[in-house]
Design a protein around this motif. Structure first.
Motif, PDB file in Angstrom:
ATOM      1  N   ASN A  61       0.825  -1.210   0.000  1.00  0.00           N
ATOM      2  CA  ASN A  61       0.000   0.000   0.000  1.00  0.00           C
ATOM      3  C   ASN A  61       0.864   1.266   0.000  1.00  0.00           C
ATOM      4  O   ASN A  61       0.536   2.262  -0.665  1.00  0.00           O
ATOM      5  CB  ASN A  61      -0.928   0.008   1.217  1.00  0.00           C
ATOM      6  CG  ASN A  61      -2.030  -1.035   1.085  1.00  0.00           C
ATOM      7  OD1 ASN A  61      -2.382  -1.437  -0.022  1.00  0.00           O
ATOM      8  ND2 ASN A  61      -2.565  -1.485   2.203  1.00  0.00           N
ATOM      9  N   LYS A  62       1.975   1.224   0.731  1.00  0.00           N
ATOM     10  CA  LYS A  62       2.874   2.384   0.758  1.00  0.00           C
ATOM     11  C   LYS A  62       3.513   2.603  -0.611  1.00  0.00           C
ATOM     12  O   LYS A  62       3.649   3.741  -1.075  1.00  0.00           O
ATOM     13  CB  LYS A  62       3.957   2.180   1.825  1.00  0.00           C
ATOM     14  CG  LYS A  62       3.439   2.311   3.257  1.00  0.00           C
ATOM     15  CD  LYS A  62       4.540   2.034   4.260  1.00  0.00           C
ATOM     16  CE  LYS A  62       4.010   2.132   5.691  1.00  0.00           C
ATOM     17  NZ  LYS A  62       5.056   1.807   6.687  1.00  0.00           N
ATOM     18  N   THR A  76       1.125   6.783  -6.746  1.00  0.00           N
ATOM     19  CA  THR A  76       0.003   7.717  -6.876  1.00  0.00           C
ATOM     20  C   THR A  76       0.474   9.157  -6.715  1.00  0.00           C
ATOM     21  O   THR A  76       0.088  10.049  -7.484  1.00  0.00           O
ATOM     22  CB  THR A  76      -1.088   7.392  -5.834  1.00  0.00           C
ATOM     23  OG1 THR A  76      -1.505   6.038  -5.996  1.00  0.00           O
ATOM     24  CG2 THR A  76      -2.289   8.306  -6.000  1.00  0.00           C
ATOM     25  N   PHE A  77       1.321   9.398  -5.714  1.00  0.00           N
ATOM     26  CA  PHE A  77       1.856  10.750  -5.509  1.00  0.00           C
ATOM     27  C   PHE A  77       2.748  11.159  -6.683  1.00  0.00           C
ATOM     28  O   PHE A  77       2.753  12.327  -7.084  1.00  0.00           O
ATOM     29  CB  PHE A  77       2.643  10.824  -4.195  1.00  0.00           C
ATOM     30  CG  PHE A  77       1.764  10.896  -2.970  1.00  0.00           C
ATOM     31  CD1 PHE A  77       0.865  11.942  -2.810  1.00  0.00           C
ATOM     32  CD2 PHE A  77       1.839   9.925  -1.977  1.00  0.00           C
ATOM     33  CE1 PHE A  77       0.052  12.022  -1.688  1.00  0.00           C
ATOM     34  CE2 PHE A  77       1.029   9.991  -0.856  1.00  0.00           C
ATOM     35  CZ  PHE A  77       0.130  11.044  -0.715  1.00  0.00           C
ATOM     36  N   PHE A  78       3.503  10.198  -7.219  1.00  0.00           N
ATOM     37  CA  PHE A  78       4.344  10.487  -8.386  1.00  0.00           C
ATOM     38  C   PHE A  78       3.474  10.906  -9.567  1.00  0.00           C
ATOM     39  O   PHE A  78       3.771  11.882 -10.255  1.00  0.00           O
ATOM     40  CB  PHE A  78       5.175   9.251  -8.740  1.00  0.00           C
ATOM     41  CG  PHE A  78       5.999   9.401  -9.982  1.00  0.00           C
ATOM     42  CD1 PHE A  78       7.255   9.981  -9.929  1.00  0.00           C
ATOM     43  CD2 PHE A  78       5.523   8.975 -11.213  1.00  0.00           C
ATOM     44  CE1 PHE A  78       8.022  10.125 -11.077  1.00  0.00           C
ATOM     45  CE2 PHE A  78       6.274   9.117 -12.371  1.00  0.00           C
ATOM     46  CZ  PHE A  78       7.528   9.701 -12.299  1.00  0.00           C
ATOM     47  N   THR A 102       5.386  16.071  -4.770  1.00  0.00           N
ATOM     48  CA  THR A 102       6.732  15.760  -4.268  1.00  0.00           C
ATOM     49  C   THR A 102       6.725  15.441  -2.777  1.00  0.00           C
ATOM     50  O   THR A 102       7.340  14.464  -2.333  1.00  0.00           O
ATOM     51  CB  THR A 102       7.685  16.948  -4.523  1.00  0.00           C
ATOM     52  OG1 THR A 102       7.679  17.257  -5.911  1.00  0.00           O
ATOM     53  CG2 THR A 102       9.093  16.616  -4.078  1.00  0.00           C
ATOM     54  N   GLU A 103       6.044  16.258  -1.994  1.00  0.00           N
ATOM     55  CA  GLU A 103       6.049  16.069  -0.538  1.00  0.00           C
ATOM     56  C   GLU A 103       5.348  14.772  -0.146  1.00  0.00           C
ATOM     57  O   GLU A 103       5.769  14.079   0.784  1.00  0.00           O
ATOM     58  CB  GLU A 103       5.407  17.273   0.151  1.00  0.00           C
ATOM     59  CG  GLU A 103       6.187  18.565  -0.026  1.00  0.00           C
ATOM     60  CD  GLU A 103       7.650  18.428   0.372  1.00  0.00           C
ATOM     61  OE1 GLU A 103       7.934  17.864   1.456  1.00  0.00           O
ATOM     62  OE2 GLU A 103       8.523  18.884  -0.397  1.00  0.00           O
ATOM     63  N   GLY A 104       4.251  14.461  -0.857  1.00  0.00           N
ATOM     64  CA  GLY A 104       3.560  13.205  -0.573  1.00  0.00           C
ATOM     65  C   GLY A 104       4.440  12.009  -0.883  1.00  0.00           C
ATOM     66  O   GLY A 104       4.501  11.033  -0.115  1.00  0.00           O
ATOM     67  N   ILE A 135      15.982  14.592  -6.207  1.00  0.00           N
ATOM     68  CA  ILE A 135      15.884  13.461  -7.142  1.00  0.00           C
ATOM     69  C   ILE A 135      14.453  13.331  -7.648  1.00  0.00           C
ATOM     70  O   ILE A 135      14.198  13.181  -8.846  1.00  0.00           O
ATOM     71  CB  ILE A 135      16.340  12.150  -6.455  1.00  0.00           C
ATOM     72  CG1 ILE A 135      17.840  12.191  -6.183  1.00  0.00           C
ATOM     73  CG2 ILE A 135      15.972  10.932  -7.317  1.00  0.00           C
ATOM     74  CD1 ILE A 135      18.339  11.060  -5.300  1.00  0.00           C
ATOM     75  N   ILE A 136      13.495  13.405  -6.719  1.00  0.00           N
ATOM     76  CA  ILE A 136      12.076  13.260  -7.068  1.00  0.00           C
ATOM     77  C   ILE A 136      11.647  14.341  -8.053  1.00  0.00           C
ATOM     78  O   ILE A 136      11.012  14.068  -9.072  1.00  0.00           O
ATOM     79  CB  ILE A 136      11.201  13.317  -5.795  1.00  0.00           C
ATOM     80  CG1 ILE A 136      11.506  12.132  -4.877  1.00  0.00           C
ATOM     81  CG2 ILE A 136       9.710  13.301  -6.179  1.00  0.00           C
ATOM     82  CD1 ILE A 136      10.987  12.309  -3.463  1.00  0.00           C
TER      83      ILE A 136
END
Length: 560
Positions: A326-327, A333-335, A340-342, A369-370
């Motif tokens: 799930n993580k 999903t955040f990507f 970025t923060e999520g 990097i993100i």
């Protein structure tokens, strides 16, 4: 067995051999630092020729010296190097890349010895067991070699036979590795944060697991069951009547290695379709099944006619539990939403931040990097590339990922490399984003929800079954003064009653949510099944309303 360092280190001759080879390969400074120079024979230590060779080799990059040392030390150390090639976060990218060059280049053992091992395992000769047994092996590696045979029923089989004495050799070497790990942590301060003893323990578990071939057979059966609905996937059948911990007999499958372009063309394989098949099946393993092939290099995949992909060699597998899956899905999903923060928060939920770690520096570099990948228009900069880069970078700041995620990161990176070779236009970011929807739909299927609810129910039942006994034990300890806290027992009893009431509310609320969700799904599916003329979906909503009223009553009860 291998977790106990204090177990007797048996082979002093092997110990001296390891230290001597370290010295000969230009790693004398390691020998000196570990205070083991006394173990090197005087003729080697003082011999002009040996000493000058060692000094010359010391000019070679250190990672190359270690790789050559491992090659000379044999199968256990070759396997150790291969294991460390998966952990660039621990050893650095230069070492990891160099260790990737380690191959199981070992001579074949005689067919007479192979027949002897078969007879020892089954109590029968190859002539009694098989219609035909090939004297020449079709493959040889550090742990085993493979012979082709025809079973009594006419089926063609591949017989994987464990090398003579390999288990005993590896047990001895692993005991010595624990000793060297302890010495390194004692004398090399920079290695203490790496927890080398834990690394050797993980290596021990991995390697000794590979030595039980019946476990590999069970894994093959599990993969076949998980992938049974996909007609484009083939897992070799295991012939259990011919399988033991030292012998693995499976269906012999002939196809083309997926990096053999000439043979792929001969079989009229559509490489783009095969890439799509491989990508989807490995994503399913990782994000839905939670049980995945952790060594997906080209040698472990065959292309068969009609674009069927054959997976084999299940010596290295790994697991990702529901929480971690799930993580990881949340990271994707955040990507996808360019948050970025999520994404960073998800990463921090996955890592182990050890004492003395520079968390702020890690966060800052990870954020850079993100952002570079999220806002890059170059499709080769995939989420997999970014995750692996963060994974490698973490070790610099004493921030580490769990070992199963090391295998996950490496498997994903290898998957991307193979996918791009088969289909240069592959956009892995888009494929992974699309797969997230598949994984989410899978997680809310009624069958999955019912299973999860059943498991949760048993967990709650077990917890509440043992709660009175645990509470009583706690009260007995307090009464006897075994717990140094003054507390009124009547207040404790009142606290217990309130705890029970709150837990009742939580359980009812969880069940209510599950019933409501199931009801909505049933309504959406518009099934015809009904109870006394009322559809199951509507019936479930009625139960939900009743349970909501019950929760309200329990909450109101406290207010009085």
């Amino acid at each position: 067995m291998f977790c106990k360092f204090k177990s007797k280190i048996g082979d002093a001759k092997r110990f001296k051999e390891i230290v001597t080879i370290l010295f000969e390969e230009g790693l004398g400074f390691v020998v000196d630092k570990l205070e083991l120079k006394y173990s090197i024979p005087l003729r080697k230590r003082w011999g002009f020729k040996i000493k000058s060779q060692a000094e010359e080799r010391a000019k070679t990059p250190i990672e190359v010296r270690f790789r050559k040392t491992f090659e000379r030390l044999g199968p256990t150390f070759v396997k150790l190097g291969q294991h460390l090639s998966l952990r660039p976060d621990l050893v650095g990218e230069n070492f990891a890349k160099e260790f990737e060059k380690l191959q199981d280049k070992v001579p074949e053992f005689s067919s007479a010895k192979a027949k002897e091992i078969i007879k020892a395992e089954f109590g029968k000769t190859t002539k009694q067991l098989f219609k035909k047994f090939s004297e020449e092996p079709v493959a040889a590696a550090s742990l085993a070699q493979v012979h082709k045979a025809t079973l009594k029923d006419g089926k063609t089989a591949a017989i994987k036979i464990q090398r003579p004495q390999v288990k005993e050799i590896m047990e001895r070497d692993i005991h010595l590795l624990f000793y060297f790990a302890h010495l390194a942590e004692k004398h090399f301060k920079e290695t203490r944060s790496l927890n080398l003893v834990k690394v050797v323990r993980e290596f021990s578990d991995w390697t000794m697991g590979e030595l039980d071939f019946s476990v590999e057979g069970q894994r093959a059966d599990r993969f076949r069951e998980n992938l049974k609905d996909n007609p484009q996937i083939k897992i070799p059948e295991i012939y259990w009547d011919y399988t033991t911990p030292r012998i693995l007999t499976m269906e012999f499958i002939k196809g083309a290695r997926i990096d053999n372009e000439k043979e792929m063309k001969r079989l009229e394989i559509d490489s783009k379709e095969l890439a799509d098949v491989g990508l989807k099946v490995l994503l399913k393993q990782m994000f839905i099944d939670g049980f995945f092939h952790a060594d997906p290099h080209p040698g472990n995949f065959f292309a068969l006619k009609n674009n069927v992909l054959c997976l084999y060699d299940f010596g290295i597998v790994s697991y990702v539990d529901d929480e971690m899956r799930n993580k990881l899905l949340s990271c994707i999903t955040f990507f996808a939403s360019k948050d970025t923060e999520g994404y960073l928060k998800c990463i921090l939920d996955l890592v182990e931040i050890r004492d003395g770690a520079n968390k702020k520096a890690f966060e800052s570099e990870a954020r850079n990097i993100i952002e570079k990948i999220i806002y890059s228009s170059f499709k080769r900069k995939s989420i997999v590339h970014g995750f692996h880069k963060i994974f490698v970078m973490g070790g610099k700041y004493d921030v580490y990922f769990p070992s199963n995620l090391a295998l996950f990161a490496k498997a994903m990176l290898t998957l991307e490399t193979i996918g791009l070779k088969l289909n240069p236009n592959l956009d892995l970011n888009e494929e992974i984003k699309k797969f997230v929807n598949t994984a989410l739909i899978e997680s809310i299927k009624p069958k999955k929800l019912a299973t999860d609810l059943q498991i949760s129910a048993f967990e709650y039942m077990n917890f509440f079954k043992n709660l009175p006994k645990r509470t009583q034990n706690l009260m007995n300890k307090i009464e006897k003064g075994e717990i140094g806290v003054k507390i009124n027992l009547k207040e404790l009893q009142g606290f217990k009653q309130e705890l029970d009431r709150q837990n009742d509310i939580k359980i009812v609320a969880v069940i209510t949510s599950a019933v409501f969700l199931g009801s909505v799904i049933l309504l959406a599916l518009e099934g015809k099944a009904a109870l006394v003329g009322i559809s199951f979906g509507k019936f479930g909503l009625g139960i939900t309303a009743f349970m909501i009223a019950w929760v309200a009553y329990l909450i109101k009860k406290k207010a009085k």
